[in-house]
Design a protein around this motif. Sequence first.
Motif, short mmCIF file in Angstrom:
data_model
loop_
_atom_site.label_atom_id
_atom_site.label_comp_id
_atom_site.label_asym_id
_atom_site.label_seq_id
_atom_site.Cartn_x
_atom_site.Cartn_y
_atom_site.Cartn_z
N ASP A 199 -6.92 0.13 -3.01
CA ASP A 199 -5.62 -0.44 -2.51
C ASP A 199 -5.54 -1.85 -1.56
O ASP A 199 -4.71 -2.60 -1.56
N ARG A 207 -7.57 7.05 -7.16
CA ARG A 207 -7.45 5.64 -7.71
C ARG A 207 -8.68 5.58 -8.72
O ARG A 207 -9.35 4.54 -8.84
N PRO A 235 -4.49 9.94 -9.87
CA PRO A 235 -3.91 8.57 -9.28
C PRO A 235 -4.23 8.76 -7.89
O PRO A 235 -4.17 7.48 -7.24
N TRP A 287 3.58 1.73 -1.80
CA TRP A 287 3.90 1.76 -3.07
C TRP A 287 3.29 2.51 -4.04
O TRP A 287 3.59 3.25 -4.90
N MET A 288 1.73 2.90 -3.53
CA MET A 288 0.94 3.61 -4.34
C MET A 288 0.86 5.11 -3.80
O MET A 288 1.32 5.58 -2.69
N GLU A 301 0.86 -1.21 0.11
CA GLU A 301 -0.15 0.24 0.06
C GLU A 301 0.91 1.21 -0.03
O GLU A 301 0.30 2.34 -0.69
N PHE A 349 -5.33 -4.35 -4.18
CA PHE A 349 -4.14 -4.49 -4.64
C PHE A 349 -2.98 -5.20 -3.56
O PHE A 349 -2.13 -5.90 -3.91
N GLN A 361 -3.48 8.11 -0.56
CA GLN A 361 -5.07 7.88 -0.69
C GLN A 361 -5.83 9.07 -0.39
O GLN A 361 -5.98 9.87 0.76
#
Length: 307
Positions: free
Chosen positions: A44, A202, A199, A31-32, A29, A47, A35
């Motif tokens: 997430d 999401r 991004p 790496w994203m 999480e 993922f 939020q």
Amino acid sequence: MFRFLEYLLIAGYIAVLLVISHWIGQQAESWMPLQATAEAKKVDDLFSFLVSIGAFILLGLVGMMLYSVLFFRASKDDYSEGHPSRGDVRLEILWTATPTLLVLWIAFQSFNIYQQLDILGLAQIVHLHMPLESEPADAALVSDVPKPASETIDVFAKQWEWSFRYPNNVTSNELHLKVDRSTRLNLHAQDVIHGFYVPEFRLKQDIIPKRDIDIVLTPTRTGKYKLKDSQFSGTYFALMEADIYVESLKAYNQWLVQVASEPTTVVKNQAVAEHIQAPKTLFKSGWYTVAPTPRAVANKRKVSNDT
């Protein structure tokens, strides 16, 4: 006794794999991007689960290979074949049923998240291309049940700029959203297919010409974000960006009142600035290029290309 210890070792290794894989999935999480919406957490989580499954399979296979190399190495003069597993019905069922159930579960979770994003308008497209004789012409419209939202903002995409119209008819080249409040975005493409992509939200949704697509999102983190065009819509599509501001209800209302009182002005279009520059290449490609749209008029004051 040895067989029992072997099974115990395998069970312990699987337990360690589960712990390590779960930890790797939790790290995924980070790496994203941050939020910034309530819907991002659901994406997430899925993922993270996929990363955990992938880590478990990878580490499990590597562990099996290392275990085989260390304890089941054939001698130099041993040319006999190993035990055939192709005829083992139990293994066939195991490695067929397990991936099938896993893929079906992932598909269900993905569809569930997509439904929670509450994207309306796409069912109409499917209905137009795949009509059912027993289904009424407006069945897709009837099935669309809008999700509650505090307000609706119209989003317009064209080559190559974004514009946003608010409930009080204020038009801006910036998207302002209220934190912790659900907002419906009514997406419109005025020429070709564009992609609404943020991004941190999401969210990546195609915008199709002559089709109104509604999507409801709930921002949860104040700040400034970038809206990009995820679809190749022409020469200058990489310049098609807009600022998104997520702010408190008070700040949002203040901004709305402020821009409503300002006179309309020509806003800057970076595609126009690039288009009027002399080409820097030695050879012209001869490719047809659509000229950027004329600079839009909006309430939000910006510096024009002429200044």
